[in-house]
Design a protein around this motif. Structure first.
Motif, PDB file in Angstrom:
ATOM      1  N   VAL A  85       0.851  -1.189   0.000  1.00 43.24           N
ATOM      2  CA  VAL A  85       0.000   0.000   0.000  1.00 43.24           C
ATOM      3  C   VAL A  85       0.887   1.241   0.000  1.00 43.24           C
ATOM      4  O   VAL A  85       2.073   1.157   0.325  1.00 43.24           O
ATOM      5  CB  VAL A  85      -0.958   0.033   1.221  1.00 43.24           C
ATOM      6  CG1 VAL A  85      -1.941  -1.125   1.180  1.00 43.24           C
ATOM      7  CG2 VAL A  85      -0.185   0.047   2.531  1.00 43.24           C
ATOM      8  N   ASP A  86       0.303   2.364  -0.350  1.00 48.00           N
ATOM      9  CA  ASP A  86       1.039   3.628  -0.329  1.00 48.00           C
ATOM     10  C   ASP A  86       1.149   4.202   1.078  1.00 48.00           C
ATOM     11  O   ASP A  86       2.195   4.756   1.443  1.00 48.00           O
ATOM     12  CB  ASP A  86       0.351   4.644  -1.253  1.00 48.00           C
ATOM     13  CG  ASP A  86       0.315   4.155  -2.692  1.00 48.00           C
ATOM     14  OD1 ASP A  86       1.405   4.077  -3.298  1.00 48.00           O
ATOM     15  OD2 ASP A  86      -0.778   3.824  -3.187  1.00 48.00           O
ATOM     16  N   PHE A  87       0.073   4.084   1.848  1.00 54.22           N
ATOM     17  CA  PHE A  87       0.021   4.627   3.198  1.00 54.22           C
ATOM     18  C   PHE A  87      -0.883   3.771   4.061  1.00 54.22           C
ATOM     19  O   PHE A  87      -1.651   2.959   3.556  1.00 54.22           O
ATOM     20  CB  PHE A  87      -0.548   6.060   3.209  1.00 54.22           C
ATOM     21  CG  PHE A  87       0.298   7.071   2.507  1.00 54.22           C
ATOM     22  CD1 PHE A  87       1.505   7.497   3.054  1.00 54.22           C
ATOM     23  CD2 PHE A  87      -0.110   7.608   1.300  1.00 54.22           C
ATOM     24  CE1 PHE A  87       2.285   8.437   2.408  1.00 54.22           C
ATOM     25  CE2 PHE A  87       0.666   8.549   0.639  1.00 54.22           C
ATOM     26  CZ  PHE A  87       1.863   8.970   1.196  1.00 54.22           C
ATOM     27  N   GLY A  88      -0.803   4.027   5.368  1.00 53.71           N
ATOM     28  CA  GLY A  88      -1.710   3.402   6.317  1.00 53.71           C
ATOM     29  C   GLY A  88      -2.371   4.456   7.178  1.00 53.71           C
ATOM     30  O   GLY A  88      -1.826   5.552   7.364  1.00 53.71           O
ATOM     31  N   ILE A  89      -3.536   4.108   7.687  1.00 50.09           N
ATOM     32  CA  ILE A  89      -4.252   4.954   8.646  1.00 50.09           C
ATOM     33  C   ILE A  89      -4.692   4.049   9.790  1.00 50.09           C
ATOM     34  O   ILE A  89      -5.280   2.990   9.557  1.00 50.09           O
ATOM     35  CB  ILE A  89      -5.475   5.642   8.013  1.00 50.09           C
ATOM     36  CG1 ILE A  89      -5.042   6.576   6.878  1.00 50.09           C
ATOM     37  CG2 ILE A  89      -6.272   6.410   9.078  1.00 50.09           C
ATOM     38  CD1 ILE A  89      -6.194   7.150   6.080  1.00 50.09           C
ATOM     39  N   LEU A  90      -4.379   4.477  11.019  1.00 46.93           N
ATOM     40  CA  LEU A  90      -4.781   3.740  12.212  1.00 46.93           C
ATOM     41  C   LEU A  90      -5.625   4.641  13.089  1.00 46.93           C
ATOM     42  O   LEU A  90      -5.345   5.840  13.218  1.00 46.93           O
ATOM     43  CB  LEU A  90      -3.547   3.280  12.992  1.00 46.93           C
ATOM     44  CG  LEU A  90      -2.651   2.283  12.268  1.00 46.93           C
ATOM     45  CD1 LEU A  90      -1.353   2.072  13.039  1.00 46.93           C
ATOM     46  CD2 LEU A  90      -3.379   0.963  12.067  1.00 46.93           C
ATOM     47  N   ILE A  91      -6.646   4.057  13.710  1.00 49.24           N
ATOM     48  CA  ILE A  91      -7.530   4.829  14.579  1.00 49.24           C
ATOM     49  C   ILE A  91      -7.812   4.008  15.827  1.00 49.24           C
ATOM     50  O   ILE A  91      -8.319   2.888  15.729  1.00 49.24           O
ATOM     51  CB  ILE A  91      -8.870   5.161  13.887  1.00 49.24           C
ATOM     52  CG1 ILE A  91      -8.642   5.697  12.474  1.00 49.24           C
ATOM     53  CG2 ILE A  91      -9.671   6.156  14.716  1.00 49.24           C
ATOM     54  CD1 ILE A  91      -9.686   5.249  11.490  1.00 49.24           C
TER      55      ILE A  91
END
Length: 143
Positions: free
Chosen positions: A58-64
């Motif tokens: 993937v290009d980026f990750g997002i965590l919440i």
């Protein structure tokens, strides 16, 4: 663009809204997070997101998660992952410009949803400045 996203029970509503935003701008999303509100453990979603980033899937990750801390600490265990815990748009911009952050970690219990969406947009639309920051980034991995 392709993004891996993960969340615990505190971030489900935010994740769903962020996925909506990403799909509206034709970003492919891989969802590793929970879709419910029953308690789950943040490493169970942070590790797969970070692994996808590390392996270049993937290009980026997002965590919440509730505070954003546990998810970012977990993600940063992977080589070449630079997960940044961000609390506002300005910190998000600097995390990309100065630190070449490749994962955005959001504290769902401490920011409003509109602010989270703005931070995601800022993260995706900000480039790494390179230059003097490049040598610092190169010093992060242990030899």
């Amino acid at each position: 663009m392709k993004i891996a996203i993960g969340n615990d029970h505190a971030g489900t509503d935010y994740k769903l809204a962020i996925i909506g935003l990403l799909k509206s701008i034709q970003v492919e999303v891989i969802n590793y997070g929970t879709d419910g509100t029953d308690s789950v453990d943040y490493p169970d979603f942070a590790h797969p997101v970070a692994l996808d980033v590390e392996q270049g899937n993937v290009d980026f990750g997002i965590l919440i998660c509730g505070s954003g801390n546990g998810a970012s600490m977990t993600a940063n265990k992977q080589q070449n992952v630079r997960a940044a815990l961000c609390w506002n748009k300005e910190i998000t911009k600097l995390a990309r410009e100065h630190n070449d952050a490749n994962i955005l970690s959001l504290p769902a219990r401490y920011i409003a949803l509109p602010q989270a969406l703005e931070m995601v947009s800022t993260f995706l639309n900000t480039s790494f400045d390179g230059g003097r920051h490049e040598r610092r980034i190169e010093k992060i991995p242990l030899q």
